[in-house]
Write a protein that holds these residues in place. Sequence first.
Motif, PDB file in Angstrom:
ATOM      1  N   HIS A 282      55.084 -12.117 -29.066  1.00  0.00           N
ATOM      2  CA  HIS A 282      54.089 -12.839 -29.863  1.00  0.00           C
ATOM      3  C   HIS A 282      54.105 -12.358 -31.316  1.00  0.00           C
ATOM      4  O   HIS A 282      54.108 -13.169 -32.251  1.00  0.00           O
ATOM      5  N   LEU A 283      54.135 -11.046 -31.503  1.00  0.00           N
ATOM      6  CA  LEU A 283      54.166 -10.489 -32.868  1.00  0.00           C
ATOM      7  C   LEU A 283      55.474 -10.834 -33.567  1.00  0.00           C
ATOM      8  O   LEU A 283      55.486 -11.089 -34.780  1.00  0.00           O
ATOM      9  N   ALA A 284      56.565 -10.840 -32.819  1.00  0.00           N
ATOM     10  CA  ALA A 284      57.870 -11.170 -33.414  1.00  0.00           C
ATOM     11  C   ALA A 284      57.887 -12.618 -33.899  1.00  0.00           C
ATOM     12  O   ALA A 284      58.460 -12.919 -34.957  1.00  0.00           O
ATOM     13  N   LYS A 285      57.248 -13.527 -33.149  1.00  0.00           N
ATOM     14  CA  LYS A 285      57.176 -14.929 -33.579  1.00  0.00           C
ATOM     15  C   LYS A 285      56.331 -15.096 -34.838  1.00  0.00           C
ATOM     16  O   LYS A 285      56.504 -16.062 -35.577  1.00  0.00           O
ATOM     17  N   ARG A 286      55.424 -14.127 -35.049  1.00  0.00           N
ATOM     18  CA  ARG A 286      54.593 -14.163 -36.257  1.00  0.00           C
ATOM     19  C   ARG A 286      55.221 -13.377 -37.403  1.00  0.00           C
ATOM     20  O   ARG A 286      54.542 -12.963 -38.327  1.00  0.00           O
TER      21      ARG A 286
END
Length: 418
Positions: A37-41
């Motif tokens: 999730h953080l990587a997609k952000r």
Amino acid sequence: MDINLTLIALALLILCSAFFSASETAMMSLNKYKLRHLAKRKNKAAKRSLNLIKRPDRLLGMILVGNTFANIIASAILTSYAEQSFGQIGLVVSTISLTIIILLFGEIIPKTLAAVFPEQLAFPASPILWLLLMLFYPLVWLLNSFVNILFRLCGLKIKHKETSEPLSSDEIHSVVHDSKSKLGPRNKNMLLGVLELNQIKVSDVMIPHHKVECINLSLDINNIIKQIVNAKHSILIACYDTIENIAGIILTREALKFITKDDTPTYEEILSLLNEPYYTPDNISIQTQLIDFQKKGMRFATVVNEYGEIEGIITVEDIIEEIVGEFADTYNLETHIKIGSDNTHTTTGDTTIREINRHLHLHLPTHGAKTISGFIIDELREIPIGNCCLKINDYVVEVKKVENNMIKLVKIRYIHHE
């Protein structure tokens, strides 16, 4: 070797050992779903960490190489200094001391901190680990190749998956159930409601036939019109005398438009408004029923048992209420549950247990009997002839009124524990 240089060198090597130990635990403790999730952000540290743990064999190989070298060099330096300065006694003392120091400050403490604060330690360490992996890649590749050969000789084949295995329904249920503080009780209940749709049968949430509002087509046209005008619901079953003789389904809105015309509609014109009833078995899950509603573009079904007998009706709203809770809908039956003082709740005997649990946020068992009356009879193993009560978990269920062998009124009280 000078004592100061020796101490500085040992301190640096123990710090290196602590860094590798903490990095190993922190990287392996990261929540992969949160990381993605953080990587997609566009979180660079999360993206870098995700790339590192995609091949844990390479990451662990590099960390173990660095940790091993740090510990061996520290041991060699201290052993050499102790032997030169204090002889054999110094060698024994230094070995024991270094073992304790590395165990505490190079293993236990950093790994414990990393397990508690994985992101706080893994993210800052990720660029260093990435650089070291590039530098030691030939050595790491060689060691991993040797290990893979040993595995093959032992009949083991290791596959490195780029993504983690998907969670099963039960695993997702556990994750949601254990995330109450973060999700909040309402969001948690909604998610659990979605996950449990395939476990709930149509018969558990349907409106029983004795509560269904019907239009009796055996009456004269004036009485039929009066029934439609006074109807409380938007979808009505039209039948002859009893619900077992269904003629069709009437949409109240369409019927009212027709009736409000100047001319009184004829009996044949009322019959022309009937729609073909849609039947569904009572033993399928509400998840399957919801999908059927979606495919057929319908919101209302007549529920039948294995003998073809009508058990009741079910609507889309009845199913949605299992997810989001009670709300005003197109076929909302008035609840007979009354909330009193001192944590008491009064309801009729034919109220379903699921309705009681949903309205009052209780946790009475939903297996077995469908209504609170049936539940009490199952527990007592007899029909009560007067007022009585029984204790179920943290609740006292009291029978207040019985008529014609039927439980008419029930009071439920929650017991506070000091």
